[in-house]
Design a protein around this motif. Structure first.
Motif, PDB file in Angstrom:
ATOM      1  N   ARG A  87       5.767  -9.357  -2.154  1.00  0.00           N
ATOM      2  CA  ARG A  87       5.796  -8.126  -2.937  1.00  0.00           C
ATOM      3  C   ARG A  87       4.731  -8.163  -4.029  1.00  0.00           C
ATOM      4  N   LYS A 117      -4.116   2.675  -1.436  1.00  0.00           N
ATOM      5  CA  LYS A 117      -3.787   1.377  -0.831  1.00  0.00           C
ATOM      6  C   LYS A 117      -4.710   0.287  -1.371  1.00  0.00           C
ATOM      7  N   GLY A 120      -3.655  -3.533  -1.110  1.00  0.00           N
ATOM      8  CA  GLY A 120      -3.915  -4.170   0.170  1.00  0.00           C
ATOM      9  C   GLY A 120      -5.356  -4.633   0.286  1.00  0.00           C
ATOM     10  N   ARG A 128       2.530  -6.397  -0.472  1.00  0.00           N
ATOM     11  CA  ARG A 128       3.404  -5.317  -0.002  1.00  0.00           C
ATOM     12  C   ARG A 128       3.919  -4.561  -1.223  1.00  0.00           C
ATOM     13  N   THR A 129       3.636  -3.274  -1.302  1.00  0.00           N
ATOM     14  CA  THR A 129       4.043  -2.484  -2.466  1.00  0.00           C
ATOM     15  C   THR A 129       5.345  -1.740  -2.204  1.00  0.00           C
ATOM     16  N   ASP A 130       6.148  -1.650  -3.253  1.00  0.00           N
ATOM     17  CA  ASP A 130       7.421  -0.933  -3.205  1.00  0.00           C
ATOM     18  C   ASP A 130       7.228   0.428  -3.848  1.00  0.00           C
TER      19      ASP A 130
END
Length: 257
Positions: A87, A117, A120, A128-130
């Protein structure tokens, strides 16, 4: 009214306030600091997509925002790292291990980074983004500011209550001058006006500007100071007060449209 309510100091005072609380999002980030891909002896550049770790980040006073691609002072930005579980988490205190990517310290800048993005790209597909990342950032910035207020209180630099704040603004009073005025978000207009008028008198006599904060609700002031029904407060000139001011300005900047 000349009592200062514009953006305060951009740098975080080195008072240690709230650093531990700001690490909450990355409590699990105990992985060893990533080694830099840069050849040994090659100096870091603010245009790099990521820094080589917190120690490296402290050596470069500016960084490139991965959303806007502009280079800005790190005091106007927020650092993000990849936790061991993959994360992307905010590093409010700038202490979490691993490579860090930088974004302008505003909700809009983070929204743009998520839209593009950019994490990334910066972390080469590893982050990994929330969707709740902006809310997490705000919670941690708020917690950091309130912890700094609590630290100033423990240092004996906070007075509360209408009369005590007015007395603290008395220029004939011995002791440290008032550095910050705090009105709760729910404070009545009459009380605010009277205290601000006293602050203007102090400014006219001494030339010392007094920062003004009115963005925090009373319930948060109560919790931070361990007192009930805090409506008005004054922070005296002290490093812990400067630390609180810097952190609350950063929170306000984050919330600004």
């Amino acid at each position: 009214m000349k009592v200062r309510d514009e953006a305060g100091p951009t740098g975080m005072a080195n008072d240690g306030a709230a650093g531990e609380t700001a690490d909450a999002a990355g409590a699990a980030c105990s992985a060893p600091e990533a080694a830099s891909d840069r050849p040994a002896g090659d100096a870091a550049s603010p245009e790099d997509e990521t820094d080589a770790g917190p120690a490296s980040a402290r050596r470069v006073p500016e960084r490139q925002c991965i959303a806007s691609r502009t280079v800005r002072p790190v005091a106007e930005m927020l650092r993000f790292v990849v936790a061991p579980d993959g994360r992307v988490v905010p590093d409010i205190a700038g202490r979490l291990p691993g490579r860090g990517a930088w974004v302008g310290a505003s909700r809009g800048a983070l929204a743009e980074a998520l839209k593009r993005k950019a994490f990334g790209r910066a972390f080469k597909g590893k982050g990994r983004t929330d969707p709740a990342l902006p809310e997490l950032v705000e919670q941690l910035l708020e917690k950091d500011a309130l912890a700094a207020l609590g630290l100033a209180n423990k240092a004996g630099q906070v007075v509360t209550g209408f009369m005590k704040v007015v007395e603290a603004l008395d220029t004939e009073r011995k002791g440290a001058p008032v550095h910050v005025l705090v009105h709760s978000r729910e404070a009545g207009a009459d009380g605010v006006a009277k205290i601000d008028a006293q602050a203007r008198k102090a400014l006219a006599l001494t030339g010392r500007e007094i920062a003004r904060i009115d963005s925090l609700p009373g319930v948060q002031l109560d919790l931070a100071l361990g007192r009930a029904n805090v409506v008005h407060a004054a922070l005296l000139a002290h490093p812990t007060s400067a630390g609180f001011l810097a952190r609350v300005r950063r929170l306000e900047g984050w919330r600004a449209p």
